[in-house]
Design a protein around this motif. Sequence first.
Motif, PDB file in Angstrom:
ATOM      1  N   CYS A  85       0.942  -1.375  -0.073  1.00 44.50           N
ATOM      2  CA  CYS A  85      -0.466   0.110   0.373  1.00 44.50           C
ATOM      3  C   CYS A  85       0.631   1.366   0.185  1.00 44.50           C
TER       4      CYS A  85
ATOM      5  N   ASN B  97      -4.466   1.367   3.305  1.00 39.92           N
ATOM      6  CA  ASN B  97      -5.010   3.034   2.976  1.00 39.92           C
ATOM      7  C   ASN B  97      -5.245   4.609   3.480  1.00 39.92           C
TER       8      ASN B  97
ATOM      9  N   TYR C 148      -2.466   0.363  -3.929  1.00 42.44           N
ATOM     10  CA  TYR C 148      -2.395  -1.128  -3.460  1.00 42.44           C
ATOM     11  C   TYR C 148      -2.531  -2.178  -4.361  1.00 42.44           C
TER      12      TYR C 148
END
Length: 172
Positions: A82, A113, A97
């Motif tokens: 990520c 995230n 990601y």
Amino acid sequence: MTVITETPRLIIRQFTLDDAPAVLHFNTPEQVSLYTGDAGMCTTLTDAENIIANIWLVEYQQYGFGRWAVVFKETNTVIGFCGFKNETRINAIDIGYRLHPDYWGIGLATEANLACIAYAKEHMSLDLVYADVVDANSGSINVATKLGMTFHSQFQRDEFTFNRYVMLLNGN
């Protein structure tokens, strides 16, 4: 190994060369790279080592950030990546990601995230971040909107139509 941040279920940290088997593992399923434009780029352990050494570790040195390892705390397993990338194709910062399909559909991409965004707001001098998502990839579109990103534009690259999302991190 440098830990960037943690969530209840995840550790977000820098990759090391020791992560190559995990990088190969989460990139191997065909559906993982279906919409990424880099299908077939990571099919051997050497490919995974090269991605870590020649992309991520270089980006950490050059920019102070790059794609980070996502470690599932319950098993202490690297399940994907990520974080941010200085995307030269758009001359801007991209958030993205990739997770192994065993970990899809349980909120981990959003969790990872969101943690990256919180980290960036606190520790990085990023103003805007973008996410380019293939319009057929409803899962990633959902993640982008759950992150609070807004639709910016649509464009064609190769065989894909992309939706571009944007988020203001710091600023007025």
